[in-house]
Design a protein around this motif. Structure first.
Motif, PDB file in Angstrom:
ATOM      1  N   SER A  58       0.376  -1.297  -0.019  1.00  0.00           N
ATOM      2  CA  SER A  58      -0.166   0.465  -0.447  1.00  0.00           C
ATOM      3  C   SER A  58       0.989   0.970  -0.534  1.00  0.00           C
ATOM      4  O   SER A  58       1.985   0.950   0.926  1.00  0.00           O
ATOM      5  CB  SER A  58      -0.898   0.183   1.485  1.00  0.00           C
ATOM      6  N   LYS A  59       0.340   2.272  -0.325  1.00  0.00           N
ATOM      7  CA  LYS A  59       1.195   3.641  -0.977  1.00  0.00           C
ATOM      8  C   LYS A  59       0.312   4.991   0.096  1.00  0.00           C
ATOM      9  O   LYS A  59      -0.832   5.122  -0.083  1.00  0.00           O
ATOM     10  CB  LYS A  59       1.359   4.155  -2.119  1.00  0.00           C
ATOM     11  N   ARG A  60       1.099   5.842   1.195  1.00  0.00           N
ATOM     12  CA  ARG A  60       0.279   6.192   2.501  1.00  0.00           C
ATOM     13  C   ARG A  60      -0.184   7.492   0.790  1.00  0.00           C
ATOM     14  O   ARG A  60       0.194   7.580   0.322  1.00  0.00           O
ATOM     15  CB  ARG A  60       1.605   6.363   2.743  1.00  0.00           C
ATOM     16  N   PRO A  61      -1.379   7.181   1.710  1.00  0.00           N
ATOM     17  CA  PRO A  61      -2.305   8.528   0.861  1.00  0.00           C
ATOM     18  C   PRO A  61      -2.051   9.962   0.780  1.00  0.00           C
ATOM     19  O   PRO A  61      -1.414  10.268   2.328  1.00  0.00           O
ATOM     20  CB  PRO A  61      -3.373   7.998   1.319  1.00  0.00           C
ATOM     21  N   VAL A  62      -1.955  10.875   0.058  1.00  0.00           N
ATOM     22  CA  VAL A  62      -2.064  12.435   1.235  1.00  0.00           C
ATOM     23  C   VAL A  62      -2.758  12.965   0.832  1.00  0.00           C
ATOM     24  O   VAL A  62      -3.353  13.338  -0.462  1.00  0.00           O
ATOM     25  CB  VAL A  62      -0.858  12.774  -0.133  1.00  0.00           C
ATOM     26  N   SER A  63      -3.318  13.645   2.108  1.00  0.00           N
ATOM     27  CA  SER A  63      -4.321  14.565   1.814  1.00  0.00           C
ATOM     28  C   SER A  63      -3.542  15.738   3.200  1.00  0.00           C
ATOM     29  O   SER A  63      -3.553  15.980   3.915  1.00  0.00           O
ATOM     30  CB  SER A  63      -5.648  14.122   2.431  1.00  0.00           C
ATOM     31  N   ALA A  64      -4.980  17.098   2.194  1.00  0.00           N
ATOM     32  CA  ALA A  64      -4.746  18.253   2.878  1.00  0.00           C
ATOM     33  C   ALA A  64      -5.479  17.903   4.814  1.00  0.00           C
ATOM     34  O   ALA A  64      -5.122  18.786   5.574  1.00  0.00           O
ATOM     35  CB  ALA A  64      -5.556  19.194   2.038  1.00  0.00           C
ATOM     36  N   PHE A  65      -6.551  16.890   4.557  1.00  0.00           N
ATOM     37  CA  PHE A  65      -7.242  16.724   6.047  1.00  0.00           C
ATOM     38  C   PHE A  65      -6.167  16.589   7.225  1.00  0.00           C
ATOM     39  O   PHE A  65      -6.978  15.598   8.208  1.00  0.00           O
ATOM     40  CB  PHE A  65      -7.882  16.272   5.412  1.00  0.00           C
ATOM     41  N   ASN A  66      -4.581  15.751   6.170  1.00  0.00           N
ATOM     42  CA  ASN A  66      -4.341  14.963   7.867  1.00  0.00           C
ATOM     43  C   ASN A  66      -3.768  15.851   8.601  1.00  0.00           C
ATOM     44  O   ASN A  66      -3.671  16.820   9.008  1.00  0.00           O
ATOM     45  CB  ASN A  66      -3.079  14.025   6.753  1.00  0.00           C
ATOM     46  N   SER A  67      -4.044  15.001   9.808  1.00  0.00           N
ATOM     47  CA  SER A  67      -3.924  15.865  11.259  1.00  0.00           C
ATOM     48  C   SER A  67      -3.441  14.603  12.247  1.00  0.00           C
ATOM     49  O   SER A  67      -4.037  13.601  12.115  1.00  0.00           O
ATOM     50  CB  SER A  67      -4.823  16.635  11.621  1.00  0.00           C
ATOM     51  N   ASP A  68      -2.981  15.292  13.183  1.00  0.00           N
ATOM     52  CA  ASP A  68      -2.598  14.650  14.643  1.00  0.00           C
ATOM     53  C   ASP A  68      -3.870  13.421  15.010  1.00  0.00           C
ATOM     54  O   ASP A  68      -3.493  12.273  14.999  1.00  0.00           O
ATOM     55  CB  ASP A  68      -1.428  14.918  15.556  1.00  0.00           C
ATOM     56  N   GLU A  69      -5.279  14.226  14.628  1.00  0.00           N
ATOM     57  CA  GLU A  69      -6.472  13.833  15.559  1.00  0.00           C
ATOM     58  C   GLU A  69      -6.926  12.892  14.511  1.00  0.00           C
ATOM     59  O   GLU A  69      -6.264  11.567  14.705  1.00  0.00           O
ATOM     60  CB  GLU A  69      -7.810  14.942  15.332  1.00  0.00           C
ATOM     61  N   MET A  70      -6.488  13.128  13.272  1.00  0.00           N
ATOM     62  CA  MET A  70      -6.997  11.767  12.386  1.00  0.00           C
ATOM     63  C   MET A  70      -5.563  10.488  12.226  1.00  0.00           C
ATOM     64  O   MET A  70      -5.805   8.907  12.109  1.00  0.00           O
ATOM     65  CB  MET A  70      -7.276  11.902  10.740  1.00  0.00           C
TER      66      MET A  70
END
Length: 378
Positions: A58-70
């Protein structure tokens, strides 16, 4: 198959409760919301981490929503799935774990398909696990029609390979601290699919049946212009608000559960009317569009700094600490804990009145309660 089935499992609670709503919704644009995009990012991260945990590529997805909480919540989701996997291995030597599994539901629902976050198949149990990142609505696992749809679709594929006796439905909703599993016998699921799902889906596909407003209206695209819903809200308003100046406790208790929906409905009507006036030139009798209040701001901060310095003003910057999340990323979790652990506090959240069905721990408000009762008695 298109991106969205008319009768999708995720909207099944709605079209099973109000069969004509699905066809009515097609007249309205399907706009993506910020919350939906954030949910998609969470699912992608969960999928990646679960594949890695199960040693799949699997390749790690890149997202503007990524956060510590997520990051934390997706870790917790993987932990939950792996716990269920270990339980399944106790009774079955080779449980099957399927991630983001496409399912065809057309045997029961015309043209319907969906994707289950995680399916676990073992000798006696089919387990459907669904991650929910939403904060607004508490999702219940008991008789959850979305998961029951996934269950019946998966059953038709796997019951010939495994001796499945029961179907477990799990909701993992970390931001509401809501993790629950509900289990039903296979016979009950088949009975529901045949006698409720199939006939109602056929009605919904043709736009037949009675409009029936309820809590399922919340995500319906047609809700803002639905006459049945408007009539229901106005009826409630008429009944509940023709009241004497002082309401009794019982009257307030009967109004409380309805307030959020009435307020939401009123806000939706306002937003719809404004959008029609702004973008489609609609003129509403007795109303006009005006410009709201705004605050001044600099158009170009670099140019402002340059001009101020040229005129001798140098003390123009405010120094502030980077955020707690950025500091933790900078130091790494272990170092952060060692150096700053004692200096981190978590203040209590803002008190909120919610129904008893909410899974969060009740606050201890006995002192305030006694004070209130004394005032009322005086």
């Amino acid at each position: 198959m298109g991106n969205h089935a008319l009768l999708s499992p995720s909207s099944s609670h709605r079209w099973l409760s109000c069969t004509p709503s699905a066809v009515l919704e097609t007249e309205f644009e399907n706009k993506s919301s910020n919350a939906a995009e954030e949910g998609t990012a969470f699912h992608a991260l969960c999928e990646h981490k679960l594949k890695k945990a199960l040693r799949r590529r699997s390749k790690r997805p890149v997202s503007a929503f990524n956060s510590d909480e997520m990051e934390e919540h997706s870790d917790a989701y993987v932990e939950f799935v792996l716990e269920q996997f270990e339980k399944a291995k106790q009774t079955c030597s080779d449980p099957l774990v399927l991630i983001e599994q496409k399912l065809d539901l057309s045997e029961f629902v015309p043209g319907s398909f969906g994707t289950a976050d995680c399916l676990m198949v073992s000798d006696d149990t089919l387990h459907i696990i669904d991650a929910k990142y939403g904060l607004g609505v508490l999702v219940d696992a008991e008789r959850n029609t979305q998961l029951m749809c996934y269950g019946i679709a998966a059953l038709s594929v796997y019951e010939s390979l495994y001796d499945i006796k029961e179907v477990s439905l799990s909701i993992f909703q970390p931001r509401r601290e809501n993790v629950q599993t509900w289990t039903m016998p296979v016979e009950d699921l088949k009975d529901w699919a045949e006698n409720e799902l199939k006939p109602k889906a056929q009605m919904a596909d043709k736009g037949e049946g009675e409009y029936c407003p309820g809590e399922w209206c919340q995500f319906c695209r047609a809700a803002v212009k639905c006459r049945a819903r408007a009539a229901e809200k106005l009826r409630i308003a008429e009944e509940e608000f023709k009241l004497p100046p002082l309401l009794t406790d019982e009257e307030i208790e009967s109004i409380l559960p309805m307030l959020s929906d009435i307020t939401k409905w009123a806000n939706e009507i306002s937003a719809y009317a404004l959008e029609a006036a702004l973008n489609h030139g609609k003129e509403w009798s007795g109303f006009k569009v005006v410009e709201g209040r705004s605050n001044r701001k600099f158009s170009d901060e670099d140019a402002v700094a340059k001009a101020a310095k040229e005129h001798g003003y140098t003390d123009i910057y405010r120094q502030s600490l980077i955020t707690l999340t950025e500091m933790q990323k900078l130091m790494g979790k272990k170092q952060f804990e060692e150096i700053l652990g004692d200096l981190v506090i978590k203040p209590p959240g803002k008190p909120t009145l919610v129904p008893l069905s909410d899974k969060r721990q009740a606050m201890n408000v006995s002192d305030a309660k006694n004070e209130f009762n004394e005032i009322m008695e005086d």
